[in-house]
Design a protein around this motif. Structure first.
Motif, PDB file in Angstrom:
ATOM      1  N   LYS A 104       0.828  -1.201   0.000  1.00 39.38           N
ATOM      2  CA  LYS A 104       0.000   0.000   0.000  1.00 39.38           C
ATOM      3  C   LYS A 104       0.867   1.258   0.000  1.00 39.38           C
ATOM      4  O   LYS A 104       0.560   2.240  -0.679  1.00 39.38           O
ATOM      5  CB  LYS A 104      -0.927   0.001   1.218  1.00 39.38           C
ATOM      6  N   ARG A 105       1.935   1.234   0.780  1.00 39.15           N
ATOM      7  CA  ARG A 105       2.838   2.378   0.856  1.00 39.15           C
ATOM      8  C   ARG A 105       3.499   2.647  -0.500  1.00 39.15           C
ATOM      9  O   ARG A 105       3.679   3.799  -0.904  1.00 39.15           O
ATOM     10  CB  ARG A 105       3.907   2.121   1.925  1.00 39.15           C
ATOM     11  N   GLU A 106       3.860   1.571  -1.207  1.00 40.87           N
ATOM     12  CA  GLU A 106       4.455   1.734  -2.534  1.00 40.87           C
ATOM     13  C   GLU A 106       3.476   2.377  -3.513  1.00 40.87           C
ATOM     14  O   GLU A 106       3.886   3.047  -4.471  1.00 40.87           O
ATOM     15  CB  GLU A 106       4.916   0.378  -3.068  1.00 40.87           C
ATOM     16  N   GLN A 107       2.180   2.202  -3.259  1.00 41.70           N
ATOM     17  CA  GLN A 107       1.141   2.801  -4.093  1.00 41.70           C
ATOM     18  C   GLN A 107       0.737   4.198  -3.613  1.00 41.70           C
ATOM     19  O   GLN A 107      -0.186   4.810  -4.146  1.00 41.70           O
ATOM     20  CB  GLN A 107      -0.089   1.894  -4.106  1.00 41.70           C
ATOM     21  N   GLY A 108       1.429   4.685  -2.581  1.00 44.29           N
ATOM     22  CA  GLY A 108       1.152   6.018  -2.075  1.00 44.29           C
ATOM     23  C   GLY A 108       0.045   6.095  -1.043  1.00 44.29           C
ATOM     24  O   GLY A 108      -0.379   7.189  -0.670  1.00 44.29           O
TER      25      GLY A 108
END
Length: 387
Positions: free
Chosen positions: A282-286
């Protein structure tokens, strides 16, 4: 320090050996059996000098550990599911007597329907029996709990039994690389057990006596204070643990990317590992996702939970438990902590993993999606109808 490929059960057994438990009372029950089998091997080969007592039931296993602790021995036992429920009568005896027995519970579904696979209803339905309750995420944490549990339980300010919980099969039977401390390191960390709360012919005293209305409540208050004192002793144990072994734990809870998180899943046990992976994605997707892992259900980390979640927009409590006719037990405790902390945020309860049902990556992703428009409902994963 050595490294080995161990299951969660085996890792815990190595921890008990390092703690130099003096009495082990054993009654095997799936999926706990391996931990007492391994300990019997250690006793047989001489690497653990202990009395290994094979009793006739789980009730007897805990009664035996109680008796050993009452004469000042470092005592250990293990159980699971129906076995833990069979022990239920003895649990408050051990806690009320302030006997620091350590027990590993392999979390497993309770009957009926009969089921040998893992959920957490067995331990969570016994939160009020006066035992410290901790939940391991992986085999390394299981071994380390085995060592720290004796330190915490036996501390003069605590004197409270300790139940270390490992998810059945998912953790008890899963193999991974584990660092095993040396005996010299373990001895440096864990002092020899000494207590005045024991039967002693040289200094006789009355233990486990009857207490009427005039005094009973005082003993219950002291029992409660001992549990609360465990919070500071847990920190003390972890500071000492880091100094000796170089591994750091984070107290009653573990925060994972919660500093700026808008949506957080709160959970406990082995499922936290999968949630961490999804949070990373999720963090990689912002997306500002996070995880709050509860390591101890008793003493309950209400202040820590409130502080960790005070700036979050919405939370979901994911647990392998249901209090029938109400909601998940963990959800009740978390909401109480938030209310007491003056924090009002939308929350949802997801009940999953009952009877060992798999909690999938897709389901956890959906929980994070649901948190964009939370509705304060209780839901069973895999069932469309709300609870």
């Amino acid at each position: 320090m050595a490294r080995a490929f161990l299951s969660g059960n085996e890792a815990f057994a190595y921890g008990v050996r390092l703690a130099r438990a003096q009495v082990i009372s054993a009654y095997p029950i799936t999926p706990q059996t391996i931990v007492v089998e391994k300990l019997s091997e250690f006793v047989e080969d001489g690497s653990l000098k202990a009395e290994f007592i094979h009793v006739e039931s789980e009730h007897s296993a805990l009664s035996c550990a109680l008796g050993a602790s009452s004469v000042g021995a470092r005592a250990f036992t293990a159980t699971s599911s129906q076995g833990l429920l069979y022990m239920a009568e003895v649990l408050p005896y051990v806690a009320g007597g302030r006997f620091p027995v350590v027990m590993m519970n392999a979390n497993r579904s309770t009957a009926l329907p009969w089921n040998i696979y893992g959920d957490q209803r067995d331990s969570l339905c016994l939160l009020d029996t006066g035992w410290i309750q901790a939940y391991a995420e992986n085999a390394q944490e299981a071994l380390d709990f085995a060592l720290m549990s004796f330190y915490i339980a036996e501390h003069q300010a605590v004197q409270t039994p300790f139940m270390a919980n490992l998810d059945g099969f998912v953790l008890t039977h899963t193999y991974e690389v584990v660092d095993i401390p040396t005996a010299e390191q373990a001895d440096e960390f864990l002092p020899v057990y000494k207590t005045e709360n024991k039967m002693d012919l040289d200094t006789p005293r009355n233990l486990a006596f009857t207490g009427g209305p005039a005094v009973n409540y005082i003993f219950k208050y002291k029992e409660h204070r001992g549990m609360l004192n465990a919070k500071a002793v847990i920190k003390e144990a972890e500071d000492r643990f880091e100094k000796v072994f170089g591994r750091r734990y984070t107290g009653l809870i573990e925060e994972y990317k919660t500093e700026d998180a808008e949506r957080v899943i709160v959970t406990l046990g082995s499922i936290a590992g999968l949630v961490k992976q999804i949070v990373d994605g999720k963090r990689e997707q912002g997306e500002k996702a996070g995880l709050l892992k509860i390591r101890y259900m008793r003493p309950f980390p209400k202040e820590e939970i409130a502080a960790a979640l005070k700036n979050v927009k919405s939370i979901a409590v994911l647990e392998k438990d249901i209090s029938f006719g109400s909601e998940g037990t963990v959800y009740t405790n978390v909401n109480s902590a938030l209310l007491e902390g003056g924090i009002q945020i939308p929350s949802q309860n997801y009940v999953g993993g009952l009877g060992g049902r798999n909690i999938s990556e897709e389901e956890i992703n959906q929980i994070f999606e649901d948190l964009k428009t939370p509705d304060n409902k209780v839901r069973f994963l895999g069932i469309d109808e709300e609870a």
